[in-house]
Design an enzyme around this catalytic site. Structure first.
Site, PDB file in Angstrom:
ATOM      1  N   ALA A  66       0.865  -1.173   0.000  1.00 30.60           N
ATOM      2  CA  ALA A  66       0.000   0.000   0.000  1.00 30.60           C
ATOM      3  C   ALA A  66       0.909   1.232   0.000  1.00 30.60           C
ATOM      4  O   ALA A  66       2.052   1.163   0.448  1.00 30.60           O
ATOM      5  CB  ALA A  66      -0.879  -0.023   1.241  1.00 30.60           C
ATOM      6  N   GLY A 109       0.547  -4.948   0.918  1.00 30.99           N
ATOM      7  CA  GLY A 109      -0.610  -4.964   0.027  1.00 30.99           C
ATOM      8  C   GLY A 109      -0.317  -5.634  -1.305  1.00 30.99           C
ATOM      9  O   GLY A 109      -1.230  -6.169  -1.956  1.00 30.99           O
ATOM     10  N   GLU A 112      -0.796  -9.206  -0.691  1.00 26.28           N
ATOM     11  CA  GLU A 112      -2.237  -9.415  -0.476  1.00 26.28           C
ATOM     12  C   GLU A 112      -3.005  -9.335  -1.794  1.00 26.28           C
ATOM     13  O   GLU A 112      -3.951 -10.097  -2.021  1.00 26.28           O
ATOM     14  CB  GLU A 112      -2.757  -8.376   0.524  1.00 26.28           C
ATOM     15  N   GLU A 132       4.203  -5.174   7.305  1.00 24.18           N
ATOM     16  CA  GLU A 132       3.469  -4.072   7.936  1.00 24.18           C
ATOM     17  C   GLU A 132       3.900  -3.809   9.364  1.00 24.18           C
ATOM     18  O   GLU A 132       3.917  -2.674   9.833  1.00 24.18           O
ATOM     19  CB  GLU A 132       1.955  -4.356   7.912  1.00 24.18           C
TER      20      GLU A 132
HETATM   21  N1  CO8 Z   1       4.619   3.163  -0.579  1.00 22.42           N
HETATM   22  C1  CO8 Z   1       5.024   4.329  -1.127  1.00 22.42           C
HETATM   23  N2  CO8 Z   1       6.175   4.437  -1.804  1.00 22.42           N
HETATM   24  C2  CO8 Z   1       6.941   3.335  -1.928  1.00 22.42           C
HETATM   25  C3  CO8 Z   1       6.572   2.109  -1.375  1.00 22.42           C
HETATM   26  C4  CO8 Z   1       5.341   2.041  -0.682  1.00 22.42           C
HETATM   27  N3  CO8 Z   1       4.871   0.897  -0.154  1.00 22.42           N
HETATM   28  N4  CO8 Z   1       7.546   1.211  -1.655  1.00 22.42           N
HETATM   29  C5  CO8 Z   1       8.490   1.865  -2.339  1.00 22.42           C
HETATM   30  N5  CO8 Z   1       8.126   3.137  -2.521  1.00 22.42           N
HETATM   31  C6  CO8 Z   1       8.877   4.202  -3.213  1.00 22.42           C
HETATM   32  C7  CO8 Z   1      10.058   4.656  -2.398  1.00 22.42           C
HETATM   33  O1  CO8 Z   1       9.655   5.609  -1.441  1.00 22.42           O
HETATM   34  C8  CO8 Z   1      10.945   5.258  -3.470  1.00 22.42           C
HETATM   35  O2  CO8 Z   1      10.432   6.521  -3.826  1.00 22.42           O
HETATM   36  P1  CO8 Z   1      11.443   7.807  -3.886  1.00 22.42           P
HETATM   37  O3  CO8 Z   1      12.407   7.473  -4.998  1.00 22.42           O
HETATM   38  O4  CO8 Z   1      10.534   8.946  -4.193  1.00 22.42           O
HETATM   39  O5  CO8 Z   1      12.126   7.869  -2.564  1.00 22.42           O
HETATM   40  C9  CO8 Z   1      10.701   4.333  -4.658  1.00 22.42           C
HETATM   41  O6  CO8 Z   1       9.464   3.668  -4.406  1.00 22.42           O
HETATM   42  C10 CO8 Z   1      11.767   3.274  -4.818  1.00 22.42           C
HETATM   43  O7  CO8 Z   1      11.892   2.572  -3.586  1.00 22.42           O
HETATM   44  P2  CO8 Z   1      13.303   2.394  -2.816  1.00 22.42           P
HETATM   45  O8  CO8 Z   1      14.238   3.516  -3.140  1.00 22.42           O
HETATM   46  O9  CO8 Z   1      13.004   2.148  -1.369  1.00 22.42           O
HETATM   47  O10 CO8 Z   1      13.813   1.061  -3.530  1.00 22.42           O
HETATM   48  P3  CO8 Z   1      14.792  -0.047  -2.917  1.00 22.42           P
HETATM   49  O11 CO8 Z   1      15.135  -0.947  -4.038  1.00 22.42           O
HETATM   50  O12 CO8 Z   1      15.872   0.586  -2.120  1.00 22.42           O
HETATM   51  O13 CO8 Z   1      13.868  -0.850  -1.836  1.00 22.42           O
HETATM   52  C11 CO8 Z   1      11.862  -1.978  -1.075  1.00 22.42           C
HETATM   53  C12 CO8 Z   1      12.757  -1.580  -2.277  1.00 22.42           C
HETATM   54  C13 CO8 Z   1      12.620  -2.940  -0.161  1.00 22.42           C
HETATM   55  C14 CO8 Z   1      10.626  -2.650  -1.626  1.00 22.42           C
HETATM   56  C15 CO8 Z   1      11.483  -0.715  -0.271  1.00 22.42           C
HETATM   57  O14 CO8 Z   1      10.992   0.265  -1.172  1.00 22.42           O
HETATM   58  C16 CO8 Z   1      10.440  -0.941   0.806  1.00 22.42           C
HETATM   59  O15 CO8 Z   1      10.741  -1.462   1.864  1.00 22.42           O
HETATM   60  N6  CO8 Z   1       9.175  -0.529   0.524  1.00 22.42           N
HETATM   61  C17 CO8 Z   1       8.102  -0.633   1.485  1.00 22.42           C
HETATM   62  C18 CO8 Z   1       7.630  -2.042   1.641  1.00 22.42           C
HETATM   63  C19 CO8 Z   1       6.516  -2.111   2.654  1.00 22.42           C
HETATM   64  O16 CO8 Z   1       6.701  -1.868   3.843  1.00 22.42           O
HETATM   65  N7  CO8 Z   1       5.321  -2.456   2.202  1.00 22.42           N
HETATM   66  C20 CO8 Z   1       4.179  -2.596   3.065  1.00 22.42           C
HETATM   67  C21 CO8 Z   1       3.386  -1.329   3.060  1.00 22.42           C
HETATM   68  S1  CO8 Z   1       2.022  -1.407   4.182  1.00 22.42           S
HETATM   69  C22 CO8 Z   1       0.867  -2.316   3.357  1.00 22.42           C
HETATM   70  O17 CO8 Z   1       1.027  -2.670   2.238  1.00 22.42           O
HETATM   71  C23 CO8 Z   1      -0.447  -2.693   3.997  1.00 22.42           C
HETATM   72  C24 CO8 Z   1      -0.820  -1.744   5.012  1.00 22.42           C
HETATM   73  C25 CO8 Z   1      -2.077  -2.235   5.704  1.00 22.42           C
HETATM   74  C26 CO8 Z   1      -2.477  -1.200   6.690  1.00 22.42           C
HETATM   75  C27 CO8 Z   1      -3.873  -1.392   7.090  1.00 22.42           C
HETATM   76  C28 CO8 Z   1      -4.452  -0.079   7.609  1.00 22.42           C
HETATM   77  C29 CO8 Z   1      -5.950  -0.108   7.711  1.00 22.42           C
END
Ligand code: CO8
Length: 258
Positions: A66, A109, A112, A132
């Site tokens: 997400a 997400g 999921e 998460e």
């Molecule tokens: N959301 C927003 N932006 C993202 C996300 C994300 N999930 N993942 C990556 N991006 C963006 C980064 O911010 C970056 O943007 P920018 O260049 O502007 O800084 C761009 O994508 C590239 O990412 P990275 O530079 O981080 O790339 P890497 O190769 O270094 O790393 C990873 C890749 C390991 C995938 C890393 O990006 C990461 O850890 N991402 C987040 C993964 C994560 O935690 N996902 C779970 C999110 S929460 C969810 O999905 C469910 C939530 C449910 C909540 C329920 C509430 C009701």
């Protein structure tokens, strides 16, 4: 021009192809993308010329979760009032088979969303996880439920509590993905699988999907009875007559999807 901005929608024969397309954010699932995926799936599902749907991302990421940046500032009353992520449930109502072709990250997400599809074909570079907990939240699009059903309690707890990723091999061993293919072949293999499904009788494929899905919702005895009744109902289709006649006559069936 496409009506969509965060996805690409294409048709190849009887297969509808949805490609998540927010490369700069690793296909993070923001609200626009959610609306567009749901709209595209519903459009394809309503189209009787489509017999299977393929959902994919890029080589680097199916979807990295997400959209954290969109979600971060929201308050409890906002997420509760908008029932954040509930729209994704609409994908479970689609009756057309949906395959997820996953390469690279399928996290949070993203994992999921892949599990909302009927089955997952993974590239050897795929990484699955429910990270998460590292953000101070828990899975919110069914991860704690569908992952547990897919891989069992031990691995689901491990994934949801430590936030660690699984590689493609572990995911296949655990039953999360149906097969692994080299990254360069992922799209072609997944398209071939979707084309095969789309060549079957559409109503019968829908019945098969409904029967398998019923196993998640009911007891074994009730599920077996449900299956038998649906099996009986396949005899009301022209395609059952055609499929069995073609076997007896040693020819390829020509299903009319009726
Ligand atoms: N959301 C927003 N932006 C993202 C996300 C994300 N999930 N993942 C990556 N991006 C963006 C980064 O911010 C970056 O943007 P920018 O260049 O502007 O800084 C761009 O994508 C590239 O990412 P990275 O530079 O981080 O790339 P890497 O190769 O270094 O790393 C990873 C890749 C390991 C995938 C890393 O990006 C990461 O850890 N991402 C987040 C993964 C994560 O935690 N996902 C779970 C999110 S929460 C969810 O999905 C469910 C939530 C449910 C909540 C329920 C509430 C009701």
């Amino acid at each position: 021009m496409s009506e969509f901005e965060t996805i690409l929608l294409d048709r190849k024969g009887r297969v509808g192809i949805i490609t998540l397309n927010r490369p700069k954010a690793l296909n993070a699932l923001n609200s626009q993308l959610m609306r567009e995926v749901v709209a595209a799936v519903e459009e394809l599902d309503a189209d009787t010329e489509i017999g299977a749907i393929l959902l994919t991302g890029s080589e680097r990421a199916f979807a990295a979760g997400a959209d954290i940046k969109e979600m971060a500032p929201k308050s409890y009353s906002e997420v509760y009032a908008e029932d954040l992520f509930s729209q994704w449930d609409r994908l479970s109502s689609a009756r057309t088979p949906i395959i997820a072709a996953v390469s690279g990250y399928a996290l949070g997400g993203g994992c999921e969303l892949a599990m909302l599809c009927d089955f997952i074909i993974a590239s050897d570079t795929a990484r699955f996880g429910q990270p998460e907990i590292k953000l101070g939240v828990i899975p919110g699009i069914g991860g704690s439920q569908r992952l547990t059903r897919a891989v069992g309690k031990a691995k689901a707890m491990d994934m949801c509590l430590t936030g660690r990723n699984m590689d493609a091999e572990e995911a296949e061993r655990a039953g999360l993905v149906s097969r692994i293919v080299p990254a360069a072949e992922l799209f072609d293999v997944a398209l071939e699988a979707a084309t095969t499904i789309a060549s079957m009788s559409l109503p019968v494929a829908m019945m098969a999907k409904e029967a398998v899905n019923r196993s998640f919702e009911t007891t074994l005895a009730e599920g077996v009875k449900f299956e038998r009744r649906v099996f009986h109902s396949t005899f009301a289709t022209a395609d059952q007559k055609e499929g069995m006649a073609a076997f007896v006559e040693k020819r390829t069936p020509e299903f009319k999807h009726a």
